[in-house]
Design a protein around this motif. Structure first.
Motif, PDB file in Angstrom:
ATOM      1  N   VAL A  70      -6.162   3.731  -8.715  1.00  0.00           N
ATOM      2  CA  VAL A  70      -5.044   3.382  -7.841  1.00  0.00           C
ATOM      3  C   VAL A  70      -3.753   3.576  -8.629  1.00  0.00           C
ATOM      4  N   VAL A  71      -2.767   4.161  -7.953  1.00  0.00           N
ATOM      5  CA  VAL A  71      -1.485   4.437  -8.595  1.00  0.00           C
ATOM      6  C   VAL A  71      -0.399   3.842  -7.713  1.00  0.00           C
ATOM      7  N   ALA A  72       0.491   3.038  -8.301  1.00  0.00           N
ATOM      8  CA  ALA A  72       1.574   2.426  -7.519  1.00  0.00           C
ATOM      9  C   ALA A  72       2.921   2.840  -8.092  1.00  0.00           C
ATOM     10  N   MET A  73       3.821   3.272  -7.206  1.00  0.00           N
ATOM     11  CA  MET A  73       5.184   3.604  -7.631  1.00  0.00           C
ATOM     12  C   MET A  73       6.036   2.395  -7.272  1.00  0.00           C
ATOM     13  N   THR A  74       6.259   1.529  -8.220  1.00  0.00           N
ATOM     14  CA  THR A  74       7.016   0.316  -7.924  1.00  0.00           C
ATOM     15  C   THR A  74       8.472   0.520  -8.321  1.00  0.00           C
ATOM     16  N   ASP A  75       9.304  -0.475  -8.001  1.00  0.00           N
ATOM     17  CA  ASP A  75      10.708  -0.397  -8.386  1.00  0.00           C
ATOM     18  C   ASP A  75      10.843  -0.436  -9.905  1.00  0.00           C
ATOM     19  N   HIS A  76       9.835  -0.985 -10.571  1.00  0.00           N
ATOM     20  CA  HIS A  76       9.903  -1.121 -12.018  1.00  0.00           C
ATOM     21  C   HIS A  76       9.129  -0.027 -12.726  1.00  0.00           C
ATOM     22  N   GLU A 122      -3.291  -3.290 -12.282  1.00  0.00           N
ATOM     23  CA  GLU A 122      -1.936  -3.698 -11.904  1.00  0.00           C
ATOM     24  C   GLU A 122      -1.513  -3.023 -10.605  1.00  0.00           C
ATOM     25  N   ALA A 123      -1.890  -1.744 -10.469  1.00  0.00           N
ATOM     26  CA  ALA A 123      -1.519  -1.017  -9.259  1.00  0.00           C
ATOM     27  C   ALA A 123      -2.255  -1.574  -8.056  1.00  0.00           C
ATOM     28  N   LYS A 124      -3.487  -2.025  -8.282  1.00  0.00           N
ATOM     29  CA  LYS A 124      -4.303  -2.535  -7.180  1.00  0.00           C
ATOM     30  C   LYS A 124      -3.615  -3.723  -6.504  1.00  0.00           C
ATOM     31  N   ASP A 125      -2.904  -4.530  -7.315  1.00  0.00           N
ATOM     32  CA  ASP A 125      -2.172  -5.661  -6.738  1.00  0.00           C
ATOM     33  C   ASP A 125      -1.140  -5.190  -5.724  1.00  0.00           C
ATOM     34  N   HIS A 126      -0.640  -3.977  -5.940  1.00  0.00           N
ATOM     35  CA  HIS A 126       0.414  -3.472  -5.054  1.00  0.00           C
ATOM     36  C   HIS A 126      -0.110  -2.884  -3.752  1.00  0.00           C
ATOM     37  N   LEU A 127      -1.447  -2.747  -3.650  1.00  0.00           N
ATOM     38  CA  LEU A 127      -2.015  -2.243  -2.395  1.00  0.00           C
ATOM     39  C   LEU A 127      -1.528  -3.103  -1.238  1.00  0.00           C
ATOM     40  N   LEU A 128      -1.392  -4.406  -1.510  1.00  0.00           N
ATOM     41  CA  LEU A 128      -0.951  -5.322  -0.461  1.00  0.00           C
ATOM     42  C   LEU A 128       0.552  -5.456  -0.431  1.00  0.00           C
ATOM     43  N   ARG A 129       1.181  -5.451  -1.607  1.00  0.00           N
ATOM     44  CA  ARG A 129       2.623  -5.685  -1.652  1.00  0.00           C
ATOM     45  C   ARG A 129       3.413  -4.446  -1.259  1.00  0.00           C
ATOM     46  N   ASN A 130       2.961  -3.275  -1.713  1.00  0.00           N
ATOM     47  CA  ASN A 130       3.671  -2.027  -1.399  1.00  0.00           C
ATOM     48  C   ASN A 130       2.708  -0.972  -0.879  1.00  0.00           C
ATOM     49  N   PRO A 131       2.066  -1.230   0.267  1.00  0.00           N
ATOM     50  CA  PRO A 131       1.015  -0.309   0.705  1.00  0.00           C
ATOM     51  C   PRO A 131       1.484   1.134   0.861  1.00  0.00           C
ATOM     52  N   ASP A 132       2.750   1.336   1.241  1.00  0.00           N
ATOM     53  CA  ASP A 132       3.203   2.706   1.475  1.00  0.00           C
ATOM     54  C   ASP A 132       3.559   3.439   0.187  1.00  0.00           C
ATOM     55  N   ARG A 133       3.513   2.739  -0.941  1.00  0.00           N
ATOM     56  CA  ARG A 133       3.838   3.401  -2.196  1.00  0.00           C
ATOM     57  C   ARG A 133       2.676   3.297  -3.187  1.00  0.00           C
ATOM     58  N   THR A 134       1.528   2.909  -2.681  1.00  0.00           N
ATOM     59  CA  THR A 134       0.374   2.723  -3.556  1.00  0.00           C
ATOM     60  C   THR A 134      -0.751   3.634  -3.092  1.00  0.00           C
ATOM     61  N   VAL A 135      -1.179   4.521  -3.959  1.00  0.00           N
ATOM     62  CA  VAL A 135      -2.151   5.547  -3.581  1.00  0.00           C
ATOM     63  C   VAL A 135      -3.541   5.176  -4.078  1.00  0.00           C
ATOM     64  N   TYR A 136      -4.517   5.249  -3.189  1.00  0.00           N
ATOM     65  CA  TYR A 136      -5.909   5.029  -3.583  1.00  0.00           C
ATOM     66  C   TYR A 136      -6.759   6.174  -3.027  1.00  0.00           C
ATOM     67  N   PHE A 188      -4.599   6.019   5.988  1.00  0.00           N
ATOM     68  CA  PHE A 188      -3.761   5.982   4.794  1.00  0.00           C
ATOM     69  C   PHE A 188      -2.323   5.627   5.145  1.00  0.00           C
ATOM     70  N   PRO A 189      -1.781   4.589   4.494  1.00  0.00           N
ATOM     71  CA  PRO A 189      -0.462   4.094   4.858  1.00  0.00           C
ATOM     72  C   PRO A 189       0.693   4.963   4.373  1.00  0.00           C
ATOM     73  N   TYR A 190       0.433   5.954   3.527  1.00  0.00           N
ATOM     74  CA  TYR A 190       1.544   6.775   3.053  1.00  0.00           C
ATOM     75  C   TYR A 190       1.592   8.096   3.818  1.00  0.00           C
ATOM     76  N   THR A 191       2.706   8.802   3.678  1.00  0.00           N
ATOM     77  CA  THR A 191       2.917  10.019   4.445  1.00  0.00           C
ATOM     78  C   THR A 191       2.328  11.223   3.733  1.00  0.00           C
ATOM     79  N   LYS A 238       3.988  11.771   0.004  1.00  0.00           N
ATOM     80  CA  LYS A 238       5.388  11.360  -0.118  1.00  0.00           C
ATOM     81  C   LYS A 238       5.449   9.910  -0.571  1.00  0.00           C
ATOM     82  N   LEU A 239       6.075   9.689  -1.722  1.00  0.00           N
ATOM     83  CA  LEU A 239       6.212   8.337  -2.256  1.00  0.00           C
ATOM     84  C   LEU A 239       7.618   8.186  -2.801  1.00  0.00           C
ATOM     85  N   ASN A 240       8.315   7.160  -2.400  1.00  0.00           N
ATOM     86  CA  ASN A 240       9.671   6.930  -2.897  1.00  0.00           C
ATOM     87  C   ASN A 240      10.556   8.165  -2.759  1.00  0.00           C
ATOM     88  N   GLY A 241      10.373   8.938  -1.684  1.00  0.00           N
ATOM     89  CA  GLY A 241      11.230  10.104  -1.475  1.00  0.00           C
ATOM     90  C   GLY A 241      10.853  11.323  -2.282  1.00  0.00           C
TER      91      GLY A 241
END
Lengths: 606, 237
Positions: A39-45, A52-66, A86-89, A100-103
């Protein structure tokens, strides 16, 4: 020779292993866990990978790839049916899916490379050396495009991929090493997103694959989805609520479905709980193992047809299989074990951890390649027939499925029209009669000198290497000259695109390292500031005024440096503060010593 | 990869001999140069029998074939050439691919016979499949039955009768195919015996041509029958 690691790049989890004095071992992370969730998450940080990315599946579903593996070597049309999950574009460019993640858009190999980099980092930290070479596993039934995409991912991650090896055969290496088995074995590999069956003959250290079959789009994910859909339907009828527009709740539901499935491998019933959005309470439901089994029976059934085909291609009856080995997390389901046992008529083996055995086998293959293990050799096969499109849109087979690799086929081409300067060749992979029903791998144009029709003679060699990847070369038989061919992959990144991605990845790697160093420096500065403040308030009275003033000045200098983003300034100010505070810490130490001695007799001290 | 061509001087050497691509010393059919120990490319002229270190005979013990194949796989497989030069890696890849094709061809008796015919008497791709002469009438009739069955209602009485006939035909043809394969095996033994005697007189030549002709005929008939059997299996399951 530099070390080669073995990597299992899985749909749900990935692992890295190495050979430790003849024994393959999985490398754990700092937390002791061996599996890195894919799982890969593109967070603000910044970028997060794994747990760690798995936690973001719920917090940032549209920016977290599984489950990125499902998209490797594919075009958008291939995955049309499951876009809703899949919640991302997803888009497509040059025959390759883009996410598409974070533009920004990323190709599946780039996302996979992020996971590979995490594994690389993990191995480097554990082995305390730079890792640049790896063996990476893929499902046996992966086609050429999917293998090439995996190799590209390695390159982008800064890894030289010395071998792409099939997951079930990797598992057989790990088993074979341990057991010194002889005879025929069937490896049933049911993972998160893919299913493979491989039939092998083991004899005197040679692992000869007789046949392989599978489905690269069938796995634990499908079982989770079945449960999730059941819950969605029930929530809809009980609460009149459609969770579709709530990506974070959809993810929570998916994860709960997965956990329930896992629990039902040990328990006979379990309780599923889903929080509903907008304060509408929660939905709970009991699910029994029997219910789960009838819910997914057809999915398990779909694994059996490839098993029968593989047996047929190997020319063996089920009772001629000496051992059955189970690989992949989905084989923990009791229903899977029962079905496999029924088919082969014997109890399957599963004493090596099914999550780790593929990575262990990859480490064994890495050791063979580095010359450590010399008595073992894997002879694998190509899973799909390779051919070219001929007149009338028919596929003409050049290398049939289950041919041992490396394999080659030569084909002579000529012209039909006087002065014709090129012949278009369309390469296909698959088992169907018509070209359009098979997978298009690539197209290229053979250059031909302008001559009367039928005179040119160009010999094209199609070579499938030991990775199962195709190479094409052409030779003009009249001149004996080799011709370079530019093959345009139908579902793959071009060479220049891969190069650009490698460059980008290095640039980001530098940025990543820089930002990590800054974060660390700030953390260190923070704890030094706090510790010094504390010393000052406890022991300020023990030192002269000028020391106190110097410490205060250094404290505020470091505090302001910490707000900036220059790592070196922070580190310099930290050193200055430590220097200025030295008399203070000495005084504090003396003081505590003195107080410790108070009330004690001299004889107690000496 | 740069492959030096033999210079004029080596013309005197036997045909099978050539030079090491690396150190130019003479190699005589071995796969590794005696002097520099570099792997040598399997020559294009090398037949599959030689490639596997076997005499050109049609009766092959599968266990011997497999042992030879494994032994040579250990010698050529690219897995063992990772630390070698690019030239050696390329040779190992080509050799391993050729070896795999050789093994696949010789492992199967029919492919083995086709390959030998190709070596001895030219391309087998030109062999046209033809029905065994004595079965010609029977096969014509069978085609009609097949057409009738495909067009008609399978559950009707006629459908069931047609199906029963097709099943009987299928059994007969499968037996016929097995007989032809048995005969092929007998021809293998005859061929090998002729080779072992090593005679080169006119009678031996005639015998040789007769065996090759019969093998070609058998292969052509067998493929024909096999195609019909496949057709039958597809239609009646």
């Amino acid at each position: 020779m530099a070390r080669i690691v073995g990597i299992d790049l899985g749909t749900t989890n990935s692992l890295v292993a190495y050979m430790d004095k003849g024994v393959p071992r999985v490398i754990p992370g700092a937390d002791g866990r061996t599996m890195v969730p894919s799982v890969v998450a593109m967070t603000d940080h910044g970028l997060l990978v794994g747990d760690e990315a798995k936690d973001h599946l719920l917090r940032n579903p549209d920016r977290t790839v599984y489950s990125i593996k499902r998209f490797m070597g594919k075009g958008l049309a291939d995955v049309q049916g499951e876009l809703a999950y899949f919640p991302y574009t997803l888009t497509e460019q040059g025959g390759v899916i883009r996410i598409k993640l974070n533009g920004k858009t990323y190709s599946p190999p780039q996302i996979s490379a992020m996971i590979l980099k995490e594994l690389k980092r993990r191995a480097e930290a554990y082995l305390e050396e730079e890792i640049t070479r790896a063996v990476i596993t893929v499902p046996a039934y992966f086609n050429d495009s999917q293998r090439q995409a995996t190799k590209d991912a390695g390159l982008i991650a800064g890894l030289e991929v010395l071998r792409i090896i099939n997951e079930p055969t990797a598992a057989s290496l790990a088993y074979g090493l341990q057991e010194k088995t002889q005879g025929t074995i069937a490896v049933y590999d049911f993972g998160g997103g893919t299913f493979d069956i491989s039939i092998l003959k083991l004899k005197q250290g040679i692992f000869e694959v007789l046949a392989t079959n599978g489905d690269t789009h069938l796995g634990g994910d499908d079982i989770d989805r079945r449960i999730a859909n059941l819950l969605l339907d029930e929530i809809r009828s009980a609460h009149g609520l459609d969770l579709g527009p709530y990506p974070d709740h959809m993810q929570a539901l998916r994860l709960e479905a997965e956990r329930a499935k896992i629990r039902l491998s040990d328990e006979l019933k379990t309780l599923l709980t889903v929080e509903l959005p907008d304060g509408r309470g929660r939905f709970t439901r009991e699910l029994t193992r029997d219910q789960l089994e009838s819910l997914v029976a057809d999915i398990i059934e779909r694994t059996l047809a490839p098993c029968r085909s593989a047996l047929k291609d190997a020319g063996l009856a089920p009772e001629q299989i000496d051992e059955v080995v189970l690989v992949g997390g989905s084989t923990r389901m009791p229903l899977v074990r029962r079905r496999v046992q029924e088919l082969f008529g014997k109890q399957p083996h599963c004493h090596l951890n099914p999550d780790e055995v593929v990575a262990l086998g990859a480490a064994v293959q890495a050791d063979i390649l580095s010359g450590g293990t010399t008595d073992m050799l894997l002879l694998d096969v190509t899973p799909l027939s390779l051919g070219i499109e001929t007149m009338g849109g028919v596929m003409s087979c050049l290398i049939p499925r289950n041919t041992t690799i490396p394999a080659n086929a030569k084909e002579m081409f000529t012209t039909y029209v006087d002065g014709q300067t090129g012949v278009d060749i369309h390469i296909l992979q698959g088992e169907r009669e018509l070209a359009k029903d098979n997978r298009s791998l690539a197209r290229f144009r053979l250059k031909v000198p302008p001559l009367p029709a039928g005179v040119p003679r160009i010999e094209v060699t199609f070579l499938i290497d030991a990775n199962g990847i195709l190479h094409v070369t052409a030779k003009d038989m009249r001149t004996g000259r080799q011709q370079s061919i530019e093959v345009k992959p139908s579902y793959g990144l071009s060479e220049t695109e891969v190069e650009r991605m490698i460059e980008e990845s290095f640039k980001f790697a530098k940025e990543d390292v820089a930002s990590r160093k800054l974060i660390e420096a700030r953390l260190d500065a923070g704890s030094l500031l706090a510790a010094t403040e504390k010393s000052l308030s406890e022991g300020g009275h023990l030192v002269p005024d000028d020391v106190r003033t110097a410490v205060r000045a250094a404290l505020s200098a470091l505090a302001s440096a910490k707000e900036g983003d220059d790592v070196r300034t922070i580190r310099t100010r930290m050193a200055e503060l430590e220097q200025a505070a030295k008399p203070l810490s000495v005084a504090l130490m003396d003081d505590s010593l003195k107080r410790g001695l108070e009330g004690k007799k001299l004889s107690d001290v000496t | 990869m740069n492959q030096p061509t033999p210079s004029g001087g080596s013309r005197n050497v036997q045909m099978a001999r050539s030079m090491c691509w690396h150190c130019q010393s003479e190699v005589a059919g071995e796969y590794f140069c005696e002097r520099c120990v570099k792997v040598q490319p399997v020559s294009k002229e090398t037949d599959y029998f030689t490639c596997l270190g076997l005499p050109r005979r049609l009766t092959i013990d599968p266990a011997v074939l497999e042992a030879k194949y494994y032994e040579r796989s250990r010698a050529f497989h690219p897995d063992f050439y990772l630390n070698k030069t690019e030239a050696e890696q390329a040779i190992s890849l080509d050799n391993a691919a050729t070896l795999n094709t050789a093994y696949r061809t010789l492992r199967d008796p029919v492919q083995r016979a086709e390959y030998l015919l190709d070596l001895e008497a030219g391309s087998v791709k030109t062999i046209r499949t033809s029905p065994p002469a004595d079965l010609f009438e029977e096969i014509l009739e069978l085609q009609d039955t097949l057409d009738a069955y495909r067009a008609g209602d399978h559950s009707s009485e006629t459908g069931r009768q047609l199906r029963a006939r097709l099943e009987a035909e299928r059994g007969a043809l499968e037996r016929r195919q097995a007989e032809m394969e048995d005969e092929l095996q007998r021809l293998f033994v005859e061929w090998d015996a002729l080779q072992d005697r090593g005679e080169a007189d006119g009678q031996a030549r005639m015998e040789r041509d007769r065996l090759l002709r019969r093998m070609r005929e058998l292969l052509s008939n067998r493929t024909y029958v096999k195609n019909i059997v496949n057709d039958l299996v597809e239609t009646i399951g």
